[in-house]
Scaffold this active site. Structure first.
Site, PDB file in Angstrom:
ATOM      1  N   HIS A  90     -13.045  -0.521   7.922  1.00  0.00           N
ATOM      2  CA  HIS A  90     -12.629   0.758   8.518  1.00  0.00           C
ATOM      3  C   HIS A  90     -13.378   0.980   9.826  1.00  0.00           C
ATOM      4  O   HIS A  90     -12.802   1.339  10.835  1.00  0.00           O
ATOM      5  CB  HIS A  90     -12.956   1.940   7.594  1.00  0.00           C
ATOM      6  CG  HIS A  90     -12.364   1.854   6.224  1.00  0.00           C
ATOM      7  ND1 HIS A  90     -13.005   2.339   5.106  1.00  0.00           N
ATOM      8  CD2 HIS A  90     -11.190   1.347   5.779  1.00  0.00           C
ATOM      9  CE1 HIS A  90     -12.246   2.148   4.045  1.00  0.00           C
ATOM     10  NE2 HIS A  90     -11.143   1.545   4.418  1.00  0.00           N
TER      11      HIS A  90
ATOM     12  N   ARG B 271       0.801  -1.228   0.000  1.00  0.00           N
ATOM     13  CA  ARG B 271       0.000   0.000   0.000  1.00  0.00           C
ATOM     14  C   ARG B 271       0.829   1.271   0.000  1.00  0.00           C
ATOM     15  O   ARG B 271       0.318   2.348  -0.242  1.00  0.00           O
ATOM     16  CB  ARG B 271      -0.967  -0.015   1.191  1.00  0.00           C
ATOM     17  CG  ARG B 271      -1.874   1.212   1.266  1.00  0.00           C
ATOM     18  CD  ARG B 271      -3.120   0.919   2.009  1.00  0.00           C
ATOM     19  NE  ARG B 271      -3.875   2.104   2.308  1.00  0.00           N
ATOM     20  CZ  ARG B 271      -3.891   2.693   3.503  1.00  0.00           C
ATOM     21  NH1 ARG B 271      -3.200   2.184   4.506  1.00  0.00           N
ATOM     22  NH2 ARG B 271      -4.620   3.760   3.699  1.00  0.00           N
TER      23      ARG B 271
HETATM   24  S1  SF4 Z   1      -9.773   5.101   1.673  1.00  0.00           S
HETATM   25 FE1  SF4 Z   1      -8.613   6.793   0.890  1.00  0.00          FE
HETATM   26  S2  SF4 Z   1      -6.665   6.738   1.847  1.00  0.00           S
HETATM   27 FE2  SF4 Z   1      -7.768   4.843   2.166  1.00  0.00          FE
HETATM   28  S3  SF4 Z   1      -6.983   3.487   0.566  1.00  0.00           S
HETATM   29 FE3  SF4 Z   1      -8.772   4.410  -0.179  1.00  0.00          FE
HETATM   30  S4  SF4 Z   1      -8.164   6.264  -1.222  1.00  0.00           S
HETATM   31 FE4  SF4 Z   1      -6.509   5.546  -0.003  1.00  0.00          FE
END
Ligand code: SF4
Ligand code: SF4
Lengths: 477, 480
Positions: free
Chosen positions: A191, A92
């Site tokens: 998340h 990542r």
């Molecule tokens: S949520 Fe935003 S910061 Fe997270 S991986 Fe996706 S684009 Fe990247």
């Protein structure tokens, strides 16, 4: 830009290829932006249709890959079979400063490498042993997180109990995270689960030293290619003190002490709004969304922050803008003639489908289509502030749809992910990866815009595109 | 007693740390292996108009596609049927019914190759029954082949998945063979089937075909993804760009025989062919890496084809031997660490030994008893193998300890070796999967005689580059 009618026609044509049931599903996720129409939004955050080739990942990716993985002094155990952790091992680009294997465990893959017997008899005992082994081999770890993969949740393991016991044993937090990939419909629930785990186990467990009235936390910056360092520089230039970053190049302590800051400044809203809301409700810390892409949005964001502080900061903000704008104007002067007027189609995750639009516009480019892999309604609402009528919106776009849209709309640049990149490059379309910055970056802040501009120019104007068609096939021959 | 950063930094390089590191029984740290379905979709990509399909949760498929795309810098199409929490409770039948319908209508494959993610395996979905029900429901045409393989990731690794999927595809297609011996059928008897195995260097397939061309041996590559994973940029994208024609695969058993160029990734496939294909000799061997193993391959295939080795091929071989002797002094006596999949590691070690190089740390994440025995035999067979130790079932954090306590001059393996190589301050030559930090490595063969030349070139020039970069004025010489 397409007219609204043209856009609608394209969507209709693209949908024709689907079986009836899937067509009915998918048409709710595709729309043409129409400011006057309040009911024209797309549906989002629902299950992907089976078999269509979605680009979406899973909750584990959202937790281990996005939220937890970048915390560098914590060892993250990919708990389950070997694969998930293998694929998310250093892929990542969330950079971290520190000595690898000593106090920085980011470029690692710790796995319980489940075997058949673990599935049959459960993996709790093994997990306990793993935690002790890691603590012995990496004594400077400040804690561990258990990132559950699919099987863990299906075989009824009690990782919470193991975590509780080992937390006592080793005297460091061991955090169970129930981010099995089958939960939810995308990375997004991962998340949320990860935010909740931090809330339940980490946050507020330590006090911040040397507090000042300018202490802030930068939330939702994962330091992709060094983004967070660029953001920190920009914020500190105006006198704010970035005491905590979530979670790019972060330490556990940063997360523990965050409730002692004055303001939470959030960048990736999608992946971390949960923790901001929690800190607001529990600790009364206000939060504000900013945008770090391109000088217009950066300046706007700084002024927004200035408003929340005192005249001292406000004055600094103006000074910083004035100073940095000189370089920004030079950058624009250099690149606008080369990329101005070019059309872009975006498809990314988190915040980038809207946040990067300003940066493209600063260069005179135009975004004609955009969409989120795992956005929610609030993301699409926010997107409206960034786009004009006629922009095509696609939620959880399928590989088929994206290809068709690009063929029909014919943008000059496609900006999306690794799975999309080579499809469009084979078509002869300039492309930039917008998750990993295509191994470049940072793109945040003043310095990032310079790199962003260079990269877009490079993609669009690479002489290699002229090699695609041999001269004996060129028109007029 | 708490240690400081400086102390730990020293400590992790010590013998004491190595001992502790090798004592661990539970945690695996940086293992050079992926999971089964990745291998399965890789095998599937080698067939014409074939759509790999993973039954299970979608996250895995996103990972596989990204992973393969990074290595090849090519698109990689695979669908998932996106099982979620409700499917965990009720099973994935509806996902298969709807998923097959969508995949078929949207992507028009001639074959759908189904493998499974962990989730489907843990809940125990019955693929055979589910696919049957999908057909009954009209999701897919009656005759669309849907070979399937159970690919639980808590067993084996990506090479196991490759084997299972390839076997499933061949078995399914074989059953479609018409029994009549057509004219074409008799032509086929001069063809030899080649199975490349889980081979991340696509140019290997082209090299084998080039060599067989010189030898005058007609061949059919089974699971030929060379045109899929190394496709031309023409300005037009096509999802299906090559692969073994299904018709040819259906009739593959009528060909003269089958040779697989890897052992560990083809065990079950070869066993199946031996048992089920009539009058069809089939065997697998270690990959033809270096001169000796390539000679083995040449010998075996000419025996099978009943021809003698052509002068032309001997000339081709001779050029590689020339390159080997020209460069021997730069490899002889040098110490190497090698890691990766068992077959590849065997091939590299064999090559090093014939060059006078000394493999010291030989490490694989997986490895059967047979592999261990054969590798030990190989090492024992050469005076240059005496200092070597095989670590089968180990990981790259073990490797780091080995490099720090018993240093070598060079490491050979995939990109994941770069941290250990950096800490040990030695070059890493990239062979294997995945290679995600260098360009075009997959476009160079590492097998066959040309492969030997390539390996010599990379290894020797890396040493010479180091020498030049690190020489003082006095020793910075024109001649090397
Ligand atoms: S949520 Fe935003 S910061 Fe997270 S991986 Fe996706 S684009 Fe990247
Ligand atoms: S859940 Fe299983 S199949 Fe999926 S990536 Fe992880 S190990 Fe592989």
């Amino acid at each position: 830009m397409l007219t609204i009618e043209e856009g609608k026609k394209i969507i209709e044509e693209v949908l024709e290829a689907y079986p009836e049931k899937t067509k009915l599903k998918r048409e709710k996720h595709l729309a043409v932006h129409e400011e006057a129409c309040s009911t024209c939004g797309v549906k989002s955050n629902v299950k992907s249709a089976p078999g269509v080739m979605t680009a979406r990942g899973c909750a584990y990716a959202g937790s281990k890959g996005v939220v937890w993985g970048p915390i560098k002094d914590v060892v993250h155990i990919s708990h389950g079979p070997v694969g998930c952790g293998h694929y998310s091992w250093s892929t990542r680009r969330n950079l971290a400063d520190g000595i690898v294997g000593v106090n920085n465990f980011v470029p690692f893959h710790f796995t319980s490498d489940f075997q058949e017997r673990d599935i049959v008899f459960g993996g709790d005992k093994k997990l306990e042993k793993i935690i002790h082994e890691i603590n012995g081999l990496f004594p400077l770890n400040n804690g561990l997180s258990i990132q559950s993969e699919c099987p863990v949740g299906l075989i009824g393991d009690d990782i919470e109990a193991v975590a509780k016991k080992t937390t006592k044993d080793i005297g460091k937090p061991v955090v169970p995270v129930r981010c099995e990939g089958f939960r939810g419909v995308s990375q997004s629930l991962g998340h949320h689960i990860a935010n909740d785990a931090i809330r339940d186990h980490i946050i507020g467990t330590k006090k911040l030293d040397n507090k000042t009235k300018y202490d802030i936390a930068l939330i939702g910056d994962y330091n992709i290619g060094g983004d967070a360092w660029e953001a920190k520089k920009l914020l500190e230039e105006v006198g704010l003190k970035v005491r905590s970053i979530w979670s790019g190049d972060a330490t556990l302590e940063m997360l523990q002490t965050a409730p002692d800051v004055k303001l939470n400044v959030i960048h990736c809203y999608r992946s971390m709004n949960y923790i901001c809301r929690h800190m607001e409700e529990t600790y009364g810390i206000p939060w504000v969304e900013i945008n770090l892409f391109g000088p217009t949005k950066v300046a706007e964001s700084l002024r927004k922050l200035g408003e929340l502080f005192d005249d001292h900061i406000k004055a600094n903000v103006e000074k910083a803008i004035e100073k940095n704008m000189i370089a920004m104007e030079k950058t624009i002067e250099k690149y606008k003639p080369r990329v101005g007027g070019k059309k872009v189609m975006l498809y990314v995750g988190g915040l980038r489908p809207r946040h990067t639009i300003g940066a493209f516009e600063d260069l005179g480019m135009e975004v004609v289509g955009t969409g989120y892999e795992f956005g929610h309604k609030d993301d699409y609402e926010r997107t409206k502030d960034y786009i004009k009528d006629g922009v095509i919106i696609y939620d959880d776009v399928t590989a088929y749809e994206f290809e068709e849209f690009v063929k029909k709309i014919n943008p000059d640049l496609v900006a999306s992910g690794i799975k999309e990149k080579y499809v469009f490059q084979k078509m002869g379309k300039p492309f930039r990866q917008m998750h990993s910055w295509d191994y470049s970056g940072p793109y945040h802040g003043w310095g990032g815009f310079e790199i962003f501009s260079r990269d877009m120019d490079m993609a669009l104007n690479s002489p290699t595109w002229q090699l695609v068609t041999p001269k004996w096939r060129q028109a007029g021959k | 007693m708490t240690k400081t950063v400086e102390e730990v930094k020293e400590w992790i390089n010590t013998e004491e740390y190595k001992e502790l590191n090798f004592k661990r029984e539970a945690v695996v740290i940086n293992p050079p292996k992926a999971c089964q379905p990745l291998g399965a979709i890789f095998a599937a990509s080698g067939f014409e108009k074939t759509l790999p399909y993973v039954h299970g949760s979608q996250g895995c498929t996103a990972y596989f596609r990204s992973n393969l795309s990074r290595h090849y810098r090519e698109p990689f199409s695979t669908v998932s049927d996106s099982m979620t929490e409700d499917a965990a409770v009720f099973g994935g039948l509806n996902n298969i019914i709807e998923g097959l319908r969508n995949a078929h209508v949207l992507y028009q494959p001639s074959l759908i190759a189904m493998s499974t993610s962990c989730m489907a395996e843990v809940i125990g979905d019955d693929l055979n029954a589910f696919i049957g029900q999908a057909r009954e429901k009209g999701s897919i045409p009656e005759d669309l082949p849907i070979p399937f393989a159970h690919t639980p990731s808590f067993v084996g690794s990506h090479i196991t998945g490759y084997d299972s999927m390839l076997k499933a595809i061949l078995e399914n297609l074989h059953k479609r063979q018409k029994k009549t011996t057509s004219v074409k059928g008799s032509e086929r008897t001069s063809l030899i089937n080649i199975i490349p195995g889980f081979d991340p260097h696509v140019a290997n397939i082209r090299e084998i075909q080039y060599m067989l061309g010189i030898m005058g041996i007609k061949n059919l590559i089974l699971a030929d993804n060379s045109d899929v994973l190394d496709s031309p940029l023409t300005g037009e994208y096509a999802m299906y760009t090559g692969g073994t024609p299904l018709e040819d695969a259906i009739d593959a058993s009528k060909n003269h025989g089958t040779i697989a160029l890897q052992k560990n990734s083809t065990m079950n496939t070869i066993k199946y062919i031996q048992e089920e294909w009539e009058n069809h000799p089939a065997f697998n061997m270690y990959p033809p890496m270096g001169i000796k193993l390539t000679d083995d391959f040449v010998e075996k295939i000419s025996d099978l084809a009943g021809i003698s080795v052509s002068k032309e091929l001997e000339k081709y071989r001779g050029r590689a031997v020339d390159a080997a002797t020209d460069a021997h002094q730069y490899i002889h006596g040098k110490r190497f660490a090698v890691f990766g999949d068992p077959d590849e590691v065997y091939g590299i070690v064999s090559f090093l030994l014939e060059m006078g190089g000394e493999p010291i740390h030989v490490l694989t994440a997986t490895g059967s008893k047979t592999f261990k025995r054969e590798m030990e035999l190989l090492l024992a067979s050469s005076p240059h193998g005496q200092g070597a130790k095989l670590y089968a079932g180990f990981d790259l954090w073990h490797m780091r300890s080995l490099l720090m306590t018993d240093p070598v001059d060079m490491m050979i393996g995939d990109s994941h070796g770069k941290w250990a190589a950096r800490d040990a301050n030695i070059p890493l030559i990239r062979i294997g999967y995945p290679i995600v930090d260098r360009v075009n490595m997959h476009r160079y063969p590492v097998i066959g005689y040309q492969g030997a030349i390539n390996m010599i070139t990379w290894i020797v020039n890396a040493f010479l580059e180091e020498l030049d970069r690190n020489s003082d004025d006095a020793h910075f010489e024109l001649l090397r």
